[in-house]
Design a protein around this motif. Sequence first.
Motif, PDB file in Angstrom:
ATOM      1  N   GLU A  72       1.130 -15.153  -9.613  1.00 12.25           N
ATOM      2  CA  GLU A  72       1.613 -15.940 -10.744  1.00 12.25           C
ATOM      3  C   GLU A  72       1.668 -15.092 -12.005  1.00 12.25           C
ATOM      4  OE1 GLU A  72       0.506 -18.355  -7.531  1.00 12.25           O
ATOM      5  OE2 GLU A  72      -0.769 -16.922  -8.611  1.00 12.25           O
ATOM      6  N   GLN A  73       0.655 -14.264 -12.189  1.00 10.20           N
ATOM      7  CA  GLN A  73       0.676 -13.359 -13.343  1.00 10.20           C
ATOM      8  C   GLN A  73       1.799 -12.343 -13.218  1.00 10.20           C
ATOM      9  OE1 GLN A  73      -3.476 -11.933 -13.393  1.00 10.20           O
ATOM     10  NE2 GLN A  73      -3.641 -12.808 -15.436  1.00 10.20           N
ATOM     11  N   LEU A 130       6.765 -10.191 -15.467  1.00  7.46           N
ATOM     12  CA  LEU A 130       8.115  -9.675 -15.240  1.00  7.46           C
ATOM     13  C   LEU A 130       9.135 -10.285 -16.192  1.00  7.46           C
ATOM     14  CD1 LEU A 130       8.214  -9.479 -11.327  1.00  7.46           C
ATOM     15  CD2 LEU A 130       8.167  -7.564 -12.942  1.00  7.46           C
ATOM     16  N   THR A 131       8.751 -11.328 -16.917  1.00  5.38           N
ATOM     17  CA  THR A 131       9.649 -11.933 -17.907  1.00  5.38           C
ATOM     18  C   THR A 131       9.546 -11.253 -19.267  1.00  5.38           C
ATOM     19  OG1 THR A 131       8.053 -13.589 -18.707  1.00  5.38           O
ATOM     20  CG2 THR A 131       9.351 -14.153 -16.751  1.00  5.38           C
ATOM     21  N   VAL A 173       5.716  -6.346  -4.674  1.00  4.88           N
ATOM     22  CA  VAL A 173       6.747  -5.310  -4.629  1.00  4.88           C
ATOM     23  C   VAL A 173       8.129  -5.952  -4.524  1.00  4.88           C
ATOM     24  CG1 VAL A 173       7.701  -3.425  -3.236  1.00  4.88           C
ATOM     25  CG2 VAL A 173       5.245  -3.512  -3.699  1.00  4.88           C
ATOM     26  N   GLU A 174       8.241  -6.978  -3.705  1.00  4.36           N
ATOM     27  CA  GLU A 174       9.523  -7.681  -3.542  1.00  4.36           C
ATOM     28  C   GLU A 174       9.916  -8.399  -4.830  1.00  4.36           C
ATOM     29  OE1 GLU A 174      11.610 -11.000  -0.602  1.00  4.36           O
ATOM     30  OE2 GLU A 174       9.606 -10.205  -0.148  1.00  4.36           O
ATOM     31  N   MET A 175       8.967  -9.056  -5.468  1.00  4.44           N
ATOM     32  CA  MET A 175       9.242  -9.746  -6.725  1.00  4.44           C
ATOM     33  C   MET A 175       9.703  -8.774  -7.799  1.00  4.44           C
ATOM     34  SD  MET A 175       5.894 -12.241  -6.831  1.00  4.44           S
ATOM     35  CE  MET A 175       6.161 -12.721  -8.537  1.00  4.44           C
ATOM     36  N   ASN A 176       9.090  -7.606  -7.826  1.00  5.90           N
ATOM     37  CA  ASN A 176       9.397  -6.605  -8.844  1.00  5.90           C
ATOM     38  C   ASN A 176      10.801  -6.045  -8.675  1.00  5.90           C
ATOM     39  OD1 ASN A 176       8.633  -4.675 -11.008  1.00  5.90           O
ATOM     40  ND2 ASN A 176       8.695  -3.169  -9.352  1.00  5.90           N
ATOM     41  N   GLY A 177      11.234  -5.844  -7.445  1.00  6.82           N
ATOM     42  CA  GLY A 177      12.577  -5.349  -7.183  1.00  6.82           C
ATOM     43  C   GLY A 177      12.878  -3.999  -7.801  1.00  6.82           C
TER      44      GLY A 177
END
Length: 278
Positions: A200-201, A206-207, A228-232
């Motif tokens: 969640e953090q 990332l915003t 890692v996937e969320m970061n892209g």
Amino acid sequence: MDSSTEQLIRAAIAEDVGNGDVTATYFVPEESVSKARIAAREPGVVAGMEVALRVFQEIEPRIEAKVVLKDGSPFEAGDVLLELSGPSRGILTGERTALNFLQRLSGVATQARRYVEAVKPHPVQIWDTRKTTPGWRLLEKAAVKAGGGTNHRMGLYDHVMVKDNHLAANGGLEELQAAIDRVKQDRPDTRIQLEADNLEQVAGFLTLRGVDMLLLDNMGPVKLREAVEMNGGRLWLEASGGITLETIRDVAATGVNAISVGALTHSARALDLGLDFL
């Protein structure tokens, strides 16, 4: 050599020698000249050679030294690291202080090399931390580099690391963004890294604008892969927290860019090296 290391060497010599080496003064003739060598009694990686040399130079400038293995060189038990010749008293007086530096720093380099080797073939960097011996930070971080590791921030002054306690004292994302903007305005070249304890953090961080890196703290391989996937590929990702030689390969396989390991410095064992007269 930087001034802080010079001061550390002089302090170490003063600590050991005090007002004079009583044993060498009374039991070794002043005119005695000897040859000696520092050799390994177990395998490892060399670090701290320049410091060891400076110890002998400070104590007795007439000592001549030949470096056989430079920092970063691997060695096996029995290998010679350094050869010495000159006044016997000086060699004996400098022996323990030089070995203390060389054994400790070679232990750090050896520890770093183990971790670097453990993550192959994954393209991930092994980073050190600020968990260093007070006064020895520059030396221990140089030893990490000799072992193939990478230096993280040197101190509180050269890299922003916003950790959980900073976040608790600062507030929410709005306050965090305002602080990041102030840093970018006042110190535009300073890297900014945020510590995330959960996914969640990660999503919230990332915003934000102006962030360079995220520290993924105490996340297992499954959550690391999700991060890692969320970061892209947007930010540099560092994994940290309780990572050992037994678990580091699984962490490296998640796709993070770096893994920081406090044990490179705070848990490195001094290697068994010895000085013997020939």
